[in-house]
Design a protein around this motif. Structure first.
Motif, short mmCIF file in Angstrom:
data_model
loop_
_atom_site.label_atom_id
_atom_site.label_comp_id
_atom_site.label_asym_id
_atom_site.label_seq_id
_atom_site.Cartn_x
_atom_site.Cartn_y
_atom_site.Cartn_z
N MET A 176 0.84 -1.20 0.00
CA MET A 176 0.00 0.00 0.00
C MET A 176 0.88 1.25 0.00
O MET A 176 0.60 2.21 -0.71
CB MET A 176 -0.92 -0.01 1.22
CG MET A 176 -1.98 1.07 1.20
SD MET A 176 -3.06 1.11 2.64
CE MET A 176 -3.14 -0.56 3.19
N ALA A 208 2.41 1.62 -3.50
CA ALA A 208 1.40 2.04 -4.47
C ALA A 208 1.09 3.53 -4.30
O ALA A 208 1.04 4.28 -5.28
CB ALA A 208 0.14 1.20 -4.32
N CYS A 247 -11.01 9.25 -1.29
CA CYS A 247 -10.74 7.84 -0.99
C CYS A 247 -11.99 7.18 -0.45
O CYS A 247 -12.60 7.67 0.51
CB CYS A 247 -9.63 7.72 0.06
SG CYS A 247 -8.10 8.50 -0.44
N ASN A 293 -10.63 -1.21 -2.19
CA ASN A 293 -9.24 -1.67 -2.17
C ASN A 293 -8.22 -0.58 -2.44
O ASN A 293 -7.05 -0.76 -2.16
CB ASN A 293 -9.06 -2.80 -3.18
CG ASN A 293 -9.75 -4.06 -2.75
OD1 ASN A 293 -10.00 -4.27 -1.57
ND2 ASN A 293 -10.09 -4.91 -3.70
N ASN A 294 -8.61 0.54 -3.03
CA ASN A 294 -7.66 1.61 -3.31
C ASN A 294 -7.70 2.75 -2.32
O ASN A 294 -6.94 3.70 -2.43
CB ASN A 294 -7.91 2.16 -4.73
CG ASN A 294 -7.60 1.12 -5.78
OD1 ASN A 294 -6.63 0.39 -5.67
ND2 ASN A 294 -8.42 1.07 -6.81
N GLY A 321 -4.33 3.26 -0.42
CA GLY A 321 -3.31 3.80 -1.32
C GLY A 321 -3.56 5.27 -1.61
O GLY A 321 -2.62 6.06 -1.72
N GLY A 322 -4.83 5.66 -1.70
CA GLY A 322 -5.16 7.06 -1.92
C GLY A 322 -4.76 7.92 -0.73
O GLY A 322 -4.26 9.04 -0.90
#
Length: 96
Positions: free
Chosen positions: A49, A52, A78, A82-83, A86-87
């Motif tokens: 994470m 990314a 965000c 799943n992202n 990372g955001g």
């Protein structure tokens, strides 16, 4: 057809044009995650994470460089998917 974009361009004041983007499927991404977190590579979810998010922040800064007159603010949205993590990491890096 995919196009490789050189994000190491010397002239950081000019945005980088990305005419074509390639994607991987969700199942392909899951397979990559399993391999990266397996015994061969041994990454943790938190490490992936962080990497990314750092990659997104670096690419964003390269495409939209901060100058005295442009790109002073960025909004990172965000969600819980799943992202989202990372955001948050990308936003943290972009804030510094």
């Amino acid at each position: 057809m995919s196009t490789t974009v050189d994000l190491t361009k010397d002239d950081a004041a000019q945005p980088v044009s990305v005419p074509t983007t390639t994607h991987i499927s969700a199942s392909q991404a899951a397979e990559i995650d399993v391999k990266l977190m397996g015994p061969e590579y041994g990454f943790t979810l938190e490490q992936l994470m962080e990497l990314a998010g750092l990659s997104v922040a670096a690419a964003t800064q390269r495409v939209f460089p901060v100058t005295p007159n442009t790109h002073q603010h960025i909004l990172v949205l965000c969600g819980p998917g799943n992202n989202g993590g990372g955001g948050v990491v990308a936003g943290r890096h972009l804030a510094h």
